[in-house]
Motif scaffolding. Sequence first.
Motif, mmCIF file in Angstrom:
data_model
loop_
_atom_site.group_PDB
_atom_site.id
_atom_site.type_symbol
_atom_site.label_atom_id
_atom_site.label_comp_id
_atom_site.label_asym_id
_atom_site.label_seq_id
_atom_site.Cartn_x
_atom_site.Cartn_y
_atom_site.Cartn_z
ATOM 1 N N MET A 51 29.377 -13.849 28.241
ATOM 2 C CA MET A 51 28.489 -12.688 28.338
ATOM 3 C C MET A 51 27.433 -12.716 27.257
ATOM 4 N N ILE A 52 27.861 -12.995 26.031
ATOM 5 C CA ILE A 52 26.891 -13.051 24.928
ATOM 6 C C ILE A 52 25.903 -14.186 25.158
ATOM 7 N N SER A 54 24.913 -15.293 28.012
ATOM 8 C CA SER A 54 23.942 -14.912 29.037
ATOM 9 C C SER A 54 22.932 -13.913 28.489
ATOM 10 N N TYR A 70 21.856 -13.917 25.401
ATOM 11 C CA TYR A 70 20.917 -14.759 24.660
ATOM 12 C C TYR A 70 19.969 -15.479 25.622
ATOM 13 N N LEU A 71 20.548 -16.046 26.691
ATOM 14 C CA LEU A 71 19.724 -16.812 27.631
ATOM 15 C C LEU A 71 18.666 -15.933 28.293
ATOM 16 N N LEU A 73 18.965 -12.563 42.311
ATOM 17 C CA LEU A 73 19.376 -13.121 41.026
ATOM 18 C C LEU A 73 19.960 -14.535 41.213
ATOM 19 N N SER A 119 19.394 -14.160 34.096
ATOM 20 C CA SER A 119 20.242 -13.488 33.108
ATOM 21 C C SER A 119 19.639 -12.145 32.705
ATOM 22 N N ALA A 148 20.390 -9.711 35.300
ATOM 23 C CA ALA A 148 21.791 -9.305 35.255
ATOM 24 C C ALA A 148 22.008 -8.236 34.196
ATOM 25 N N TRP A 149 21.354 -8.394 33.057
ATOM 26 C CA TRP A 149 21.572 -7.416 31.987
ATOM 27 C C TRP A 149 20.898 -6.093 32.288
ATOM 28 N N LEU A 171 20.718 -4.898 35.257
ATOM 29 C CA LEU A 171 21.668 -4.289 36.199
ATOM 30 C C LEU A 171 22.858 -3.703 35.444
ATOM 31 N N LEU A 172 23.353 -4.461 34.467
ATOM 32 C CA LEU A 172 24.483 -3.975 33.679
ATOM 33 C C LEU A 172 24.151 -2.634 33.024
ATOM 34 N N ILE A 187 24.100 0.159 35.650
ATOM 35 C CA ILE A 187 25.444 0.556 36.081
ATOM 36 C C ILE A 187 26.161 1.291 34.952
ATOM 37 N N ALA A 188 25.971 0.813 33.728
ATOM 38 C CA ALA A 188 26.650 1.440 32.595
ATOM 39 C C ALA A 188 26.215 2.889 32.431
#
Lengths: 278, 442, 327
Positions: free
Chosen positions: C63-64, C66, C68-69, C284, C298, C301-302, C304-305, C308-309
Amino acid sequence: MSLTRVHWFRHVFNILLGILMIYPLLWMLGSSFNQENQIFRDNFFIPSMPTLANYVEGWAGLSGIGFDRFFLNSFFIVAMSIIGNLISCSMAAYAFARLNFRLRRFLFAVMLVTLMLPFHVTVIPQYILFHKLGWINTYWPLIVPKFLGVEGFFIFLMIQFMRGIPKELDEAARVDGCGPVRMYFFVILPMTVPALVTTTIFTFIWTWNDYFSQLLYISSTNLYTVALALRQFVDVTGQSSWGPLFAMATLSLVPLFIIFIFFQKYLIEGITAGSVKG
Amino acid sequence: MKRKWGSAFVVSMAAACLVSACGQGNNSGTDNAAGGASKEKVTIRFTWWGDPVRNKVYNGVISQFEKKYPNIDVKAEPTSWADYWTKLSTQIAGGNAPDVIGMHQFYVSDYAERGALLNLEPYVKSGVINLKDFPQAVTDSGKVNGSLDMIAQGVTMSGQIYNETLFKQLGVQPPTMNWTWDDFINEATAVKKAFIAKGEGKDHWGADDESGAMEPVFEYFLRERGKDLFTTDGKLGFTKQDLEDWFAMWAKLRKDGVVPDAATEAQYTGVAPEQTLFAKGKVGITAIPANQLYLYQTAMPDAKVRLVGEPRMKNGRNGEFVEGAYLAIPKSSQHPKEAAEFINFFINDVGAGKIFKLEQGSPGSTKIDSVIKPLLSPPQQSEMDFISNRLKLASTAPKPPKGYNQIAADFTNAAQAVAYGKVSISQGAQQFFEQVNSLLGQ
Amino acid sequence: MGGTTLKPLHEVQKRTDLAARRYVILRTMSLKARTRNGQSSMAGYLFLTPWLVGLLGLTALPMIASLYLSFTNYDMINRPRWIGIGNYVKMFQDPQYLMSVKVTLTYVLLNVPIHLVVALLIALLLHKGIRGLHIYRAVYYVPSLFGGSVAISLLWKQIFGGGGLVSNLLEHLFGLQNVNLIDSPQTALYTLIILAIWQFGSPMIIFLAGLQQIPVELHEAATIDGASTSKRFFRITLPLLTPFIFFNLVMQIISSFQAFTPAYIVSDGSGGPLNSTLFYTLYLYQTGFSNFQMGYASAMAWVLLIAIAIISAFLFATSKKWVFYSE
């Protein structure tokens, strides 16, 4: 009088809905007995010229490795995943639901957040990690995570169940000198049977069907699983084996069905054994 | 507090290691090409895309190879086309790519231009890979920016097949080998009219709608105009006007009902040969790569299908260019020499050729061509004749730039937007140019 | 309210036979008091150990990485190069990305409520003892057994495609010609929503399990106290089911935002026609795996995270008001 009418109505509703639900199964079953070149021609699911050839050809498997092997492989992975999930998720859920410790709320939030990242972007880093561990083309990447509680879905599910168990039980047990470990084994787990059964059913079905991680981590045909083998039957650039695909896809549903029928009984009878039948 | 920071530090260090590993595909494996063969047993991994039938053929070639090279073990790792590229890109990113990989013209630029593929020229020079029997056009089709990054396992040429049985039933004169776009329009229209006369006009059409097929059909159309899809420096090689002309031609056919409506065409795009409108006898003509002729013939046991060239432009140039399936070696391979030996065996060994036959089109080597010709079934022979006939007209087409798949998807989207009537022809062309220019501008 | 009064839930619950049974088991083990204050914290980490190892060893690092990426131009082959927030800026100028957001929001807004209501209603229907219960339960779970199999994708195209079941039905009933729901940009997404709802088995099972956890004694006691069926439902069944409604709600929202399989199998990964089924994670996936822009993927994705969070945090905040835990 009116009660029987309600009953009757409910049955009709159930049957109609049931047909809607089961149609794909019938269609797949029908196609699996159909002549391969008739599958896309017959509009209805009853084959015009039934044959067993698809089953024979499908069972022969891929690259000289029989389909029975793929079944065994899948069973192995599924069994390990179930054991892993049951142990690791129930432990974590117990901690979150019943025990007090520093960072509890924070770690619970972290657990949920791990569910929110689409897994496609962690595939590469994870692949590199497993590659460094030398686990590529083995079952470790598919099994080990289950023992380490990566499936937060089940942890959260079990937490919800455990929170429904009366706290008075804990207190009573504690007064009697019962520590957290015994509490977990003798109070919490027995009371969480529906959640454990649900976890078992879902883990079975989801692991059985999950081809993506299997695709990435398994390369040798003798390690193939059912889900992976089924993907190999169809290739739009070549000569797809639709008949064997349908035959083996039908067979692959059989264990799922059996597991479901077997365990749903426990789902219903597990916790309230004896009193529900009234 | 201190401890918390400590663990955060450990985690981030570990993450940094992981991240730095993300680029490793590019660094390792610079073994010398001319190194002597080692006596110890070497295992190389080989991946290709395929179905169970095709996999048997590849496995046959592998066991032949292992017999002849007892010190090299070849581990087969086939995957179906739908999953092949996802798995390969993950493996390459993870530094775990097989030693020999099936490669395709649609994907080669994305790997080659990022430096993932080994230049095979040194192995050709040192004689490990023998390309003496390869026509120059076939060898050149494996080059990206002048570097020989892949070698053809089989070459194919695009064409159009028509359902001869259906044409006879409908009383329509069949197409000829060197027909023109006007002929194509007339033939397809005649088929549609015959269907209408039979009362089947509602769900039967003259030909498939190829307006979304950037490659190969639109590329033929461009090359006949003396242009190309891409320039050698990776830009679009045609004008908006070319694209508008292309869309307009198909829009007319669609309006006349000669090709299916957008939704129907979408339903039957990207499906296996046996599920296509053509195989169902609902269209009379469709474009295919020649090596799929036998697949269609197998899927249509009651009909006779025949192959003709892609339509030509009156007084235009030859559109023909070489397509096919290729083999490549990633730079990360620890055993490039053995991998090269395997490729050489694959393309030159008579025994291998006899097993492989036309699995991915006509063999690259003309010598193998003549060896296997007597072994072929009639549809396979006509397939091979077609390929060698068209190959004489072929020249090299510049390879696409990085991001080919996005460009192809944008093209299909623009064509579909026009077909669904969402945008006008000029808007559709405009949309495509804007998208691609922003992609290539990066 | 009516003439009868219900006893407070927790008081009734104490009567649970089962609880007494477990308690007896414990007594017979006659364990000595060993608990001290503070031990619980250690015990907490003890039980959390497997999960913590998994988190730190398997989940956190990727996760970390991704995260960073997402600030790099990582293309899966070459070393990632830091480009700052470039990917995040690009996203909001990318028409295809915005399209995928729209598609996904539509999907979430329709799928989540309908999915849950259907699953809950059927679970309630099945929970009442009717003859052949086992069979119905199994039958309703059948669609969920298939997962994302090729058979489902073929079948869906056959049912909703041109010349398919629905198309023929509409022609016979309403005289509509050539209806092709699955390949029309206006309707394609809705066929996928129907597919998702049709696979309602998993939340149904969880509801059933939750219903099962409600002690029968509660209902019996309430019946003796003269509570009507509807009163029992609203005062006992529904409140005790809220933890599972909450669970299913949160999980459905997370999985609907990440929906991938239906579009992937039905549109063969294209998100077509005309991007009308281009789900967020499908775009994605295409961006990462077909276009080699893993850095950009990536970043998506973040984003989206975070979305959702925020929604989940909001749900957890409100849950105190409506989710009933017996603790």
